[in-house]
Design a protein around this motif. Sequence first.
Motif, PDB file in Angstrom:
ATOM      1  N   GLY A 190       0.810  -1.217   0.000  1.00  0.00           N
ATOM      2  CA  GLY A 190       0.000   0.000   0.000  1.00  0.00           C
ATOM      3  C   GLY A 190       0.840   1.261   0.000  1.00  0.00           C
ATOM      4  N   ALA A 191       0.223   2.331   0.415  1.00  0.00           N
ATOM      5  CA  ALA A 191       0.863   3.653   0.413  1.00  0.00           C
ATOM      6  C   ALA A 191       2.070   3.693   1.347  1.00  0.00           C
ATOM      7  CB  ALA A 191      -0.149   4.709   0.842  1.00  0.00           C
ATOM      8  N   VAL A 192       3.051   4.482   0.948  1.00  0.00           N
ATOM      9  CA  VAL A 192       4.241   4.717   1.760  1.00  0.00           C
ATOM     10  C   VAL A 192       4.343   6.221   1.992  1.00  0.00           C
ATOM     11  CG1 VAL A 192       6.757   4.568   1.872  1.00  0.00           C
ATOM     12  CG2 VAL A 192       5.443   2.696   0.851  1.00  0.00           C
ATOM     13  N   LEU A 193       4.366   6.620   3.254  1.00  0.00           N
ATOM     14  CA  LEU A 193       4.543   8.027   3.604  1.00  0.00           C
ATOM     15  C   LEU A 193       6.032   8.314   3.707  1.00  0.00           C
ATOM     16  CD1 LEU A 193       1.848   8.290   6.411  1.00  0.00           C
ATOM     17  CD2 LEU A 193       1.598   8.868   3.989  1.00  0.00           C
ATOM     18  N   ARG A 194       6.434   9.497   3.249  1.00  0.00           N
ATOM     19  CA  ARG A 194       7.852   9.870   3.277  1.00  0.00           C
ATOM     20  C   ARG A 194       8.025  11.166   4.044  1.00  0.00           C
ATOM     21  NH1 ARG A 194       6.751   7.138  -1.257  1.00  0.00           N
ATOM     22  NH2 ARG A 194       8.340   5.760  -2.134  1.00  0.00           N
ATOM     23  N   PHE A 195       9.001  11.164   4.950  1.00  0.00           N
ATOM     24  CA  PHE A 195       9.289  12.335   5.773  1.00  0.00           C
ATOM     25  C   PHE A 195      10.779  12.624   5.725  1.00  0.00           C
ATOM     26  CE2 PHE A 195       5.598  10.237   7.569  1.00  0.00           C
ATOM     27  CZ  PHE A 195       4.699  11.283   7.678  1.00  0.00           C
ATOM     28  N   SER A 196      11.130  13.895   5.874  1.00  0.00           N
ATOM     29  CA  SER A 196      12.549  14.230   6.003  1.00  0.00           C
ATOM     30  C   SER A 196      13.023  13.730   7.359  1.00  0.00           C
ATOM     31  CB  SER A 196      12.757  15.741   5.886  1.00  0.00           C
ATOM     32  OG  SER A 196      12.242  16.392   7.037  1.00  0.00           O
ATOM     33  N   THR A 197      14.330  13.579   7.500  1.00  0.00           N
ATOM     34  CA  THR A 197      14.890  13.157   8.783  1.00  0.00           C
ATOM     35  C   THR A 197      14.507  14.147   9.880  1.00  0.00           C
ATOM     36  OG1 THR A 197      16.733  12.081   7.656  1.00  0.00           O
ATOM     37  CG2 THR A 197      17.037  12.571   9.981  1.00  0.00           C
ATOM     38  N   GLN A 198      14.537  15.433   9.569  1.00  0.00           N
ATOM     39  CA  GLN A 198      14.179  16.455  10.549  1.00  0.00           C
ATOM     40  C   GLN A 198      12.711  16.347  10.961  1.00  0.00           C
ATOM     41  OE1 GLN A 198      14.777  20.477   9.268  1.00  0.00           O
ATOM     42  NE2 GLN A 198      14.372  21.328  11.282  1.00  0.00           N
ATOM     43  N   GLU A 199      11.814  16.118  10.014  1.00  0.00           N
ATOM     44  CA  GLU A 199      10.393  15.940  10.342  1.00  0.00           C
ATOM     45  C   GLU A 199      10.193  14.729  11.243  1.00  0.00           C
ATOM     46  OE1 GLU A 199       8.130  17.651   6.391  1.00  0.00           O
ATOM     47  OE2 GLU A 199       9.096  15.677   6.279  1.00  0.00           O
ATOM     48  N   TRP A 200      10.866  13.628  10.918  1.00  0.00           N
ATOM     49  CA  TRP A 200      10.738  12.404  11.717  1.00  0.00           C
ATOM     50  C   TRP A 200      11.274  12.616  13.134  1.00  0.00           C
ATOM     51  CZ3 TRP A 200       8.012   8.278  12.023  1.00  0.00           C
ATOM     52  CH2 TRP A 200       8.424   7.221  12.826  1.00  0.00           C
ATOM     53  N   GLU A 201      12.436  13.245  13.254  1.00  0.00           N
ATOM     54  CA  GLU A 201      13.015  13.493  14.576  1.00  0.00           C
ATOM     55  C   GLU A 201      12.113  14.405  15.406  1.00  0.00           C
ATOM     56  OE1 GLU A 201      16.946  14.895  13.671  1.00  0.00           O
ATOM     57  OE2 GLU A 201      17.668  12.870  13.224  1.00  0.00           O
ATOM     58  N   SER A 202      11.494  15.386  14.789  1.00  0.00           N
ATOM     59  CA  SER A 202      10.554  16.264  15.501  1.00  0.00           C
ATOM     60  C   SER A 202       9.354  15.478  15.989  1.00  0.00           C
ATOM     61  CB  SER A 202      10.087  17.405  14.597  1.00  0.00           C
ATOM     62  OG  SER A 202      11.149  18.262  14.291  1.00  0.00           O
ATOM     63  N   PHE A 203       8.841  14.588  15.150  1.00  0.00           N
ATOM     64  CA  PHE A 203       7.707  13.749  15.546  1.00  0.00           C
ATOM     65  C   PHE A 203       8.066  12.848  16.722  1.00  0.00           C
ATOM     66  CE2 PHE A 203       5.675   9.550  15.118  1.00  0.00           C
ATOM     67  CZ  PHE A 203       4.371   9.913  15.439  1.00  0.00           C
ATOM     68  N   VAL A 204       9.211  12.183  16.633  1.00  0.00           N
ATOM     69  CA  VAL A 204       9.636  11.282  17.718  1.00  0.00           C
ATOM     70  C   VAL A 204       9.790  12.062  19.027  1.00  0.00           C
ATOM     71  CG1 VAL A 204      11.528   9.808  18.524  1.00  0.00           C
ATOM     72  CG2 VAL A 204      10.668   9.580  16.184  1.00  0.00           C
ATOM     73  N   GLU A 205      10.387  13.237  18.982  1.00  0.00           N
ATOM     74  CA  GLU A 205      10.534  14.058  20.192  1.00  0.00           C
ATOM     75  C   GLU A 205       9.176  14.453  20.762  1.00  0.00           C
ATOM     76  OE1 GLU A 205      13.162  14.721  22.142  1.00  0.00           O
ATOM     77  OE2 GLU A 205      14.127  13.274  20.823  1.00  0.00           O
ATOM     78  N   ALA A 206       8.226  14.782  19.901  1.00  0.00           N
ATOM     79  CA  ALA A 206       6.880  15.143  20.363  1.00  0.00           C
ATOM     80  C   ALA A 206       6.207  13.953  21.044  1.00  0.00           C
ATOM     81  CB  ALA A 206       6.032  15.641  19.193  1.00  0.00           C
TER      82      ALA A 206
END
Length: 62
Positions: A37-53
């Motif tokens: 199915g679908a694959v979402l793509r994020f920049s490393t910075q976006e992913w790190e911000s999400f994990v910190e949140a």
Amino acid sequence: MSSPHELIWHACNNGDCVQVAKLDDRVLIRDSKSADGAVLRFSTQEWESFVEAVKRGRFDGI
């Protein structure tokens, strides 16, 4: 560029979750129950911000 099928996907133990893979400077996310199915793509910075949140409890109770 590798296709999503050639990547190493990391998932939770029960397999009923999302899977995460790293591709160059991107983090890819997909549903473990729908590998084609679908694959979402994020920049490393976006992913790190999400994990910190998540660690700070930003999404608790949602």
